[in-house]
Design an enzyme around this catalytic site. Structure first.
Site, short mmCIF file in Angstrom:
data_model
loop_
_atom_site.label_atom_id
_atom_site.label_comp_id
_atom_site.label_asym_id
_atom_site.label_seq_id
_atom_site.Cartn_x
_atom_site.Cartn_y
_atom_site.Cartn_z
CG HIS A 162 44.91 64.43 40.07
ND1 HIS A 162 44.50 63.24 40.69
CD2 HIS A 162 45.69 64.87 40.67
CE1 HIS A 162 44.87 63.10 41.95
NE2 HIS A 162 45.62 64.15 42.00
CB CYS B 172 43.09 65.88 43.61
SG CYS B 172 44.39 66.38 44.79
#
Ligand code: CO
Length: 215
Positions: free
Chosen positions: A98, A101
């Site tokens: 993602h 992060c």
């Protein structure tokens, strides 16, 4: 002493809601699980695996660790992959990173948090390899995001290089390995175009994906 009664109460309500929607919901899942997918993602609380792809209990086998790292000596992760592929017979594995992060950010900025620094060292290795690609992204936040993408690409390759996946492909099994990245700001998953389904062309697909993120 604090209690977690509010969570246990939430659970009772959730269970009764599910039964209301489908009477045999838990009975059906009690003795068998046959998920099609193995999700390897970050432990980040903002990336709840089942929820963001709208899958029910029983549909997604999940392994999560800080910064979705797949290391060839990590018996925990390897055991999950082996069980998923050889016993559950999943058809797809997705490595899901993602943007933004925290683990990747700590690796990039060489922040020190303790034991975990050694785990994140694997991401610093990726940063060293692709220093110029990361720097060319621009601001620190953009560099973090680019390293997040490179980390997914690298970990996807690591999954494919395990003996478990190589053997499955050698047996002629249908098994696709994907690299995805999730946006915390919009809830959208993007495919990083590193899908592999055989031992052929791995290097070319990997290289193509690395080039692709800079475009
Ligand atoms: Co993360």
């Amino acid at each position: 002493m604090g209690t977690l009664n509010h969570l246990l109460n939430n659970n009772r309500k959730w269970a009764s809601d599910r039964i209301e929607q489908q009477k045999d919901f838990f009975k059906r899942l009690e003795n068998i699980q046959s998920p099609q997918y193995l999700w390897i993602g970050c432990s980040d609380s903002r990336v709840p695996a089942n929820e963001i792809v709208a899958l029910d209990p029983g549909e997604l086998f999940v392994h999560r660790n800080v910064a979705n790292v797949v290391v060839h000596t990590d018996l925990n992760c390897l055991s999950v992959i082996q069980y998923a592929v050889e016993v559950l017979k999943v058809k797809h594995i997705m490595v899901v990173g993602h943007y933004g992060c925290g683990g990747v950010r700590a690796a990039l900025l060489k922040q020190r948090f303790g034991l975990i620094d050694n785990w994140l060292r694997h991401i610093q290795d990726i940063h060293q390899r692709y220093q110029s690609i990361v720097e060319s992204a621009g601001s620190v936040e953009k560099q973090v995001d680019r390293l997040c993408e490179l980390n997914v690409i690298e970990q996807t390759l690591n999954v494919c290089e395990t003996t478990i996946i190589q053997d499955a492909w050698g047996r002629g099994e249908s098994l696709d390995v994907h690299g995805w990245i999730y946006g915390l700001n919009d809830g959208i998953i993007r495919d990083l175009n590193i899908t592999m389904n055989s031992a052929d062309d791995m290097a070319a697909i990997y290289q193509h994906a690395v080039t692709g993120i800079t475009k």
